[in-house]
Design an enzyme around this catalytic site. Structure first.
Site, PDB file in Angstrom:
ATOM      1  N   GLY A  31       2.262 -32.355 -13.926  1.00  0.00           N
ATOM      2  CA  GLY A  31       2.367 -33.197 -12.733  1.00  0.00           C
ATOM      3  C   GLY A  31       3.807 -33.598 -12.472  1.00  0.00           C
ATOM      4  N   LEU A  33       5.359 -33.265  -9.674  1.00  0.00           N
ATOM      5  CA  LEU A  33       5.829 -31.964  -9.172  1.00  0.00           C
ATOM      6  C   LEU A  33       7.123 -32.090  -8.383  1.00  0.00           C
ATOM      7  CD1 LEU A  33       2.414 -30.449  -8.021  1.00  0.00           C
ATOM      8  CD2 LEU A  33       3.494 -30.374 -10.277  1.00  0.00           C
ATOM      9  N   HIS A  34       8.003 -31.126  -8.590  1.00  0.00           N
ATOM     10  CA  HIS A  34       9.260 -31.058  -7.844  1.00  0.00           C
ATOM     11  C   HIS A  34       9.436 -29.621  -7.335  1.00  0.00           C
ATOM     12  CE1 HIS A  34      10.740 -29.200 -11.485  1.00  0.00           C
ATOM     13  NE2 HIS A  34      10.541 -30.306 -12.191  1.00  0.00           N
ATOM     14  N   HIS A  37       8.473 -26.688  -9.593  1.00  0.00           N
ATOM     15  CA  HIS A  37       7.044 -26.347  -9.674  1.00  0.00           C
ATOM     16  C   HIS A  37       6.608 -25.607  -8.405  1.00  0.00           C
ATOM     17  CE1 HIS A  37       7.136 -30.084 -12.276  1.00  0.00           C
ATOM     18  NE2 HIS A  37       6.584 -29.213 -13.076  1.00  0.00           N
ATOM     19  N   GLN A  61       1.653 -32.404 -27.219  1.00  0.00           N
ATOM     20  CA  GLN A  61       2.984 -31.800 -27.263  1.00  0.00           C
ATOM     21  C   GLN A  61       4.099 -32.840 -27.298  1.00  0.00           C
ATOM     22  OE1 GLN A  61       2.247 -29.702 -23.349  1.00  0.00           O
ATOM     23  NE2 GLN A  61       4.421 -30.042 -23.086  1.00  0.00           N
ATOM     24  N   GLY A 147       8.163 -21.358 -15.972  1.00  0.00           N
ATOM     25  CA  GLY A 147       9.573 -21.419 -15.565  1.00  0.00           C
ATOM     26  C   GLY A 147      10.513 -20.922 -16.657  1.00  0.00           C
ATOM     27  N   LYS A 149      13.368 -22.097 -17.122  1.00  0.00           N
ATOM     28  CA  LYS A 149      14.114 -23.225 -17.707  1.00  0.00           C
ATOM     29  C   LYS A 149      13.614 -23.505 -19.119  1.00  0.00           C
ATOM     30  CE  LYS A 149      13.514 -27.688 -16.737  1.00  0.00           C
ATOM     31  NZ  LYS A 149      13.512 -28.470 -17.983  1.00  0.00           N
ATOM     32  N   SER A 185      14.130 -31.127 -13.198  1.00  0.00           N
ATOM     33  CA  SER A 185      13.255 -31.554 -14.287  1.00  0.00           C
ATOM     34  C   SER A 185      12.694 -32.925 -13.924  1.00  0.00           C
ATOM     35  CB  SER A 185      14.068 -31.679 -15.583  1.00  0.00           C
ATOM     36  OG  SER A 185      13.381 -32.476 -16.516  1.00  0.00           O
ATOM     37  N   ARG A 187      12.426 -35.229 -15.801  1.00  0.00           N
ATOM     38  CA  ARG A 187      13.185 -36.259 -16.532  1.00  0.00           C
ATOM     39  C   ARG A 187      14.490 -36.637 -15.823  1.00  0.00           C
ATOM     40  NH1 ARG A 187      10.559 -33.451 -21.310  1.00  0.00           N
ATOM     41  NH2 ARG A 187       9.132 -35.047 -22.067  1.00  0.00           N
TER      42      ARG A 187
END
Ligand code: PAF
Length: 282
Positions: A31, A33-34, A37, A61, A147, A149, A185, A187
């Site tokens: 979720g 989302l950016h 995504h 995780q 991704g 990344k 990201s 974050r």
């Protein structure tokens, strides 16, 4: 766009879609989302007639001192973004749907997950493999998009699919970047203005590495040292790791680079831990 919360309903729906001859494209997400995504969703839609997105913040995780509780949960906005992106089905289970009481089975990858993020986040990739394997069982995708990344995650998922003979094709989506090169990201939103400015150093370090590599530098220690020196010029940045590893095995390189290598780094900028990477092809 359909929303499914039950694991059983998801699996039954996937089986019906398959029986109808539908090709299922899948993007797993946590979720928040950016645009990164959304680019993976575009790829899934190009690859398959039915696009499924999962939105699930996977507890297994996250390490005990990591940001599971604080991880942004923005379902209303994510749902709207999926709808706009042309997603057919969103799978949004509760934790108990994915991890029934007393769940005691997990999936461990034992080679690629030993280095890089796996070394600094013990158990992280067990959590990733376990949840992705469960999602594959429920969503039954023909193709799943991950991704670039998360380079290590991508390679580990490919290995899991190969070793467990899972009938799904894994497609890689290119990293989407801000204008200054910072990889998108979830974050990034925790960076204050100064940290945000300094966070571009991950990309700058990789660019410096690529520049030296293009100029003929092949010693992985020299390349990593050049990246370290660049990061050191940014006081908010504290490296977790900066490494050049074999692009396939992810093992640290000792001799000169003679086959594709992965330059990868994880750096805390303030509290957020950011990652990025680039492939160096001789
Ligand atoms: O990359 C992520 O967002 C997660 O690791 C994934 C693949 C959705 C599994 O929880």
């Amino acid at each position: 766009m359909r929303i499914i919360e039950s694991a059983l309903e998801m699996q039954q729906t996937a089986l019906v879609l398959r029986a109808q001859g539908e090709r299922i494209g899948f993007v797993p997400t946590m979720g928040n989302l950016h645009a990164g995504h959304l680019s993976l969703i575009r790829i899934a839609r190009q690859q398959a007639g039915t696009a499924v997105v999962s939105i699930f913040v996977n507890p297994t995780q996250f390490g005990p001192n990591e940001d599971y509780a604080a991880y942004p949960r923005t379902f209303a906005a994510d749902r709207a973004a999926c709808e706009r992106a042309g997603v057919d089905l969103v799978f949004h289970p509760a934790v108990t749907e994915m991890y029934p009481e007393g769940a005691s089975v997990s999936v461990t990858e034992n080679a690629l997950s030993r280095t890089l993020c796996g070394a600094s986040r013990p158990g992280h990739f067990d959590g990733v493999c376990t949840i992705v394997a469960k999602l594959f069982h429920l969503i039954q995708p023909h193709v799943a998009v991950f991704g670039e990344k998360d380079a290590q995650q991508l390679r580990i998922i490919r290995r899991m699919v190969r070793d467990l003979r899972m009938p799904v094709e894994i497609v890689a989506g290119p990293t989407v970047r801000e204008p200054d090169g910072l990889a998108l990201s979830s974050r990034n939103q925790y960076l204050d203005a100064d940290q945000r400015r300094q966070a571009a150093c991950l990309h700058l370090a990789l660019e410096e590495c690529r520049r030296r590599f293009a100029a003929g530098m092949r010693d992985p220690r020299e390349l990593a040292a050049a990246m370290r020196a660049l990061i050191a010029r940014h006081p908010a940045a504290r490296p977790d790791y900066i490494e050049i590893v074999d692009n396939e095995t992810l093992a640290p390189l000792t001799g000169p680079i003679v086959r594709p290598a992965l330059a990868a780094l994880a750096v805390r900028v303030g509290a957020p831990r950011l990652i990025d990477n680039t492939v160096l092809t001789p």
